[in-house]
Motif scaffolding. Structure first.
Motif, PDB file in Angstrom:
ATOM      1  N   LEU A   1       8.202 -12.207  -1.141  1.00 27.22           N
ATOM      2  CA  LEU A   1       8.751 -11.967   0.198  1.00 27.22           C
ATOM      3  C   LEU A   1      10.262 -12.212   0.203  1.00 27.22           C
ATOM      4  N   GLN A   2      10.673 -13.263  -0.517  1.00 28.52           N
ATOM      5  CA  GLN A   2      12.108 -13.564  -0.558  1.00 28.52           C
ATOM      6  C   GLN A   2      12.911 -12.446  -1.215  1.00 28.52           C
ATOM      7  N   SER A   3      12.263 -11.743  -2.148  1.00 31.58           N
ATOM      8  CA  SER A   3      13.001 -10.703  -2.889  1.00 31.58           C
ATOM      9  C   SER A   3      13.065  -9.378  -2.121  1.00 31.58           C
ATOM     10  N   SER A   4      12.397  -9.296  -1.002  1.00 35.12           N
ATOM     11  CA  SER A   4      12.316  -7.997  -0.321  1.00 35.12           C
ATOM     12  C   SER A   4      13.588  -7.649   0.438  1.00 35.12           C
ATOM     13  N   THR A   5      13.918  -6.354   0.405  1.00 28.25           N
ATOM     14  CA  THR A   5      15.070  -5.881   1.175  1.00 28.25           C
ATOM     15  C   THR A   5      14.602  -5.099   2.398  1.00 28.25           C
ATOM     16  N   ALA A   6      13.287  -5.130   2.663  1.00 27.71           N
ATOM     17  CA  ALA A   6      12.739  -4.321   3.768  1.00 27.71           C
ATOM     18  C   ALA A   6      13.125  -4.899   5.120  1.00 27.71           C
ATOM     19  N   MET A   7      13.040  -4.050   6.140  1.00 28.60           N
ATOM     20  CA  MET A   7      13.288  -4.480   7.516  1.00 28.60           C
ATOM     21  C   MET A   7      12.321  -5.622   7.857  1.00 28.60           C
ATOM     22  N   MET A   8      11.080  -5.507   7.356  1.00 29.59           N
ATOM     23  CA  MET A   8      10.089  -6.555   7.530  1.00 29.59           C
ATOM     24  C   MET A   8       9.148  -6.525   6.323  1.00 29.59           C
ATOM     25  N   ALA A   9       8.887  -7.687   5.778  1.00 29.98           N
ATOM     26  CA  ALA A   9       7.952  -7.771   4.661  1.00 29.98           C
ATOM     27  C   ALA A   9       6.907  -8.804   5.041  1.00 29.98           C
ATOM     28  N   VAL A  10       5.678  -8.534   4.678  1.00 34.52           N
ATOM     29  CA  VAL A  10       4.617  -9.446   5.108  1.00 34.52           C
ATOM     30  C   VAL A  10       3.489  -9.515   4.093  1.00 34.52           C
ATOM     31  N   ALA A  11       2.917 -10.706   3.986  1.00 31.05           N
ATOM     32  CA  ALA A  11       1.645 -10.868   3.267  1.00 31.05           C
ATOM     33  C   ALA A  11       0.664 -11.387   4.299  1.00 31.05           C
ATOM     34  N   GLN A  12      -0.339 -10.588   4.572  1.00 31.95           N
ATOM     35  CA  GLN A  12      -1.323 -10.984   5.584  1.00 31.95           C
ATOM     36  C   GLN A  12      -2.572 -11.511   4.885  1.00 31.95           C
ATOM     37  N   LEU A  13      -2.966 -12.711   5.235  1.00 34.97           N
ATOM     38  CA  LEU A  13      -4.093 -13.373   4.561  1.00 34.97           C
ATOM     39  C   LEU A  13      -5.205 -13.574   5.584  1.00 34.97           C
ATOM     40  N   ARG A  14      -6.369 -13.011   5.303  1.00 36.53           N
ATOM     41  CA  ARG A  14      -7.495 -13.137   6.237  1.00 36.53           C
ATOM     42  C   ARG A  14      -8.647 -13.839   5.528  1.00 36.53           C
ATOM     43  N   VAL A  15      -8.992 -14.997   6.015  1.00 34.06           N
ATOM     44  CA  VAL A  15     -10.098 -15.748   5.415  1.00 34.06           C
ATOM     45  C   VAL A  15     -11.410 -15.177   5.955  1.00 34.06           C
ATOM     46  N   LEU A  16     -12.306 -14.840   5.024  1.00 37.39           N
ATOM     47  CA  LEU A  16     -13.561 -14.177   5.415  1.00 37.39           C
ATOM     48  C   LEU A  16     -14.706 -15.188   5.392  1.00 37.39           C
ATOM     49  N   GLY A  17     -15.902 -14.761   5.068  1.00 34.84           N
ATOM     50  CA  GLY A  17     -17.048 -15.673   5.028  1.00 34.84           C
ATOM     51  C   GLY A  17     -17.793 -15.667   6.350  1.00 34.84           C
ATOM     52  N   GLY A  18     -18.585 -16.697   6.587  1.00 30.81           N
ATOM     53  CA  GLY A  18     -19.343 -16.825   7.830  1.00 30.81           C
ATOM     54  C   GLY A  18     -20.368 -15.710   7.978  1.00 30.81           C
ATOM     55  N   ALA A  19     -20.523 -15.215   9.209  1.00 30.71           N
ATOM     56  CA  ALA A  19     -21.566 -14.223   9.501  1.00 30.71           C
ATOM     57  C   ALA A  19     -21.407 -12.961   8.661  1.00 30.71           C
TER      58      ALA A  19
END
Ligand code: FAD
Length: 470
Positions: free
Chosen positions: A349-367
């Motif tokens: 993320l630090q190396s990105s030159t984009a207008m916005m950079a993101v890593a989206q993390l979704r914890v799964l499991g459960g039902a």
């Protein structure tokens, strides 16, 4: 016959030339052609950077018209795309040079409050459905964004704020109405056309046009949830994920690791610094919710804490109509996010030159994880964490730069789980479509495709070719 006459005759008998006048005469729905004032708006998708020019956009009014458009596509040989909410990551829903079957005017919703079920037309958005159901203290889980269409979201699976408590959107799908490639209108459920019912629960738009969905509703009144901004250090990220995995399944959490956007409620000195913008939803008692979320708040001094008791639809705030970012993205599953994986995330993320950079993390499991792998066409029941990395940018000429950046980022995060979630796939190629349907799922989908769409009429999607090879 002279040349001009023969040309005129050819023109008249060419089904493509006759298409628009024919549609205008025979359809009650809206027929939008390139010279119409609404054309540009009607071909616009959520994501920018795509400039598809359909031959015609037909905003159908009912299932009968859907079936007629499907037949017309076959007759004319034009490509056909299905559009519900227009959030396709790659623009599949607006056929370049073809017919767009636009369901956005089909938004009827019949809620059976006592029976806790609803029949919803495919043109509804997640936000519209959620708002209407909440008036009865009920909900079906969709994704993280209100403007996403239930059509595309459901047929791909549907991962959102109720995923750990109630599973994927398809786990609440009880039945549907589907228009198949030959123009037939089929009812599908566990007993009627069960193979097609299985395929539309994760197989995307490959098998037909779903015109109506019947969903189960759950009693969800107020929830304890909202946005929590924390500083993004490797320790905080790893601990956040560990807490989300260990939390009771009433809690579903999405951690967006990204530079803090210049939002008015964020202190100016934080803008641009890497933060976790977490979305938390605890479905249950407020006091219990508070105690489950307390350890997240204690990970670091929150930058902004907006987690509170709220009515469930508040989780979908109003959106800007004219927001059309260009995105490069990759989707994957990982088994763990420990400190060293968190470091990799921060470094990229630090190396990105984009207008916005993101890593989206979704914890799964459960039902979601309790449904057998082979029960639906979404086979990633045992996957632990979904990761989506994305770069948002403005200039289409920068595409190659950001596609390379996301590809390298995803490569650096790769672990043992090689799967992919179809609804977040971009232009990743055939191997990643295959990864969305591991093992026997792929073969079964291809057989069902061969039965219901042997000529691959529905091919503007993350395509599953029919088993007969077309
Ligand atoms: C901002 C944003 C946030 C998102 N968040 C989430 C999330 O939290 N969880 C999640 O699971 N996904 C999420 N997605 C992915 C989303 O589920 C897919 O992009 C989905 O395809 C969008 O559905 P749509 O109807 O809006 O799209 P459209 O562009 O209208 O359709 C996309 C494709 O879906 C198929 N399709 C659409 N409608 C039908 C139908 N009625 N019958 C058959 N096939 C159909 C077609 O193949 C079509 O090309 C998000 C996407 C965006 C852009």
């Amino acid at each position: 016959m002279n040349k001009t006459n023969s040309q005129a005759l050819q023109k008249e008998s060419n089904p493509r030339t006759l298409l628009i006048p024919k549609l205008r005469t025979e359809f009650n729905g809206q027929v939008i052609a390139p010279d119409d004032a609404e054309y540009d708006k009607a071909r616009t998708l959520f994501y920018g950077g795509m400039d598809h020019h359909p031959e015609v956009i037909v905003r159908v009014k009912d299932t009968d018209e859907v079936a007629r458009v499907v037949k017309l596509a076959r007759e004319t040989g034009l490509s056909l795309s299905i559009r519900s909410g227009g959030h396709s990551v790659v623009g599949h829903s607006v056929a370049d040079g073809g017919i767009v079957l636009d369901l956005s005017n089909m938004r009827d919703l019949q809620i059976d409050v006592k029976g806790q079920t609803a029949w919803a037309e495919a043109g509804l958005t997640a936000g519209e459905y959620t708002m209407a159901a909440a008036a009865h203290g009920l909900a079906t889980g969709f994704g993280d964004t209100g403007s996403v269409g239930i059509g595309g979201l459901t047929t791909g699976g549907g991962v959102g704020y109720l995923v750990r408590k109630y599973g994927l959107t398809i786990d609440d799908l009880l039945a549907a109405e589907v228009v198949t490639a030959d123009g037939q209108v089929l009812h599908v459920d566990a007993n009627t056309n069960p193979d097609l019912f299985w395929a539309i629960r994760g197989g995307g738009g490959n098998f037909g046009v779903v015109t109506r969905f019947q969903f189960r509703l759950h009693k969800v009144d107020s929830v304890y949830g909202g946005m929590l901004f924390l500083p993004a250090t490797a320790d905080v990220i790893a601990s956040f994920i560990a807490l989300a995995e260990a939390a009771p399944e009433e809690l579903s959490a999405i951690a967006n690791v990204m530079p803090a956007p210049p939002m008015p409620f964020l202190p100016a000195e934080q803008h641009g610094k890497l933060v976790i913008m977490a979305m938390l939803v605890y479905v249950g008692d407020v006091k219990e919710g508070e105690s489950v979320i307390a350890p997240f708040r204690a990970l670091a001094t929150p930058i902004v804490d907006m987690v509170k008791p709220m009515q469930y639809p508040e989780i979908y705030p109003p959106e800007q109509d004219d927001y059309h970012p260009i995105a490069a993205s990759r989707t994957m599953f990982v088994d763990r996010i420990d400190r060293s994986v968190a470091e990799v995330i921060l470094n990229h993320l630090q190396s990105s030159t984009a207008m916005m950079a993101v890593a989206q993390l979704r914890v799964l499991g459960g039902a979601m994880a309790r449904v057998p792998v082979e029960a639906t066409a979404f086979a990633h029941r045992k996957s632990k964490i979904m990761v989506n990395v994305a770069a948002l940018y403005q200039n289409p000429e920068d595409k190659a730069t950001y596609e390379t950046w996301v590809a390298n980022f995803a490569e650096a995060l790769k672990q043992n789980d090689g799967g992919a979630y179809v609804n977040f796939l971009g232009e990743d190629g055939a191997a990643r479509i295959r990864a969305a349907y591991p093992g026997r799922t792929w073969d079964r989908l291809r057989e069902i495709k061969a039965h219901y769409d042997p000529d691959n009429l529905f091919r503007l999607n993350q395509n599953i070719p029919p088993a007969n090879g077309k």
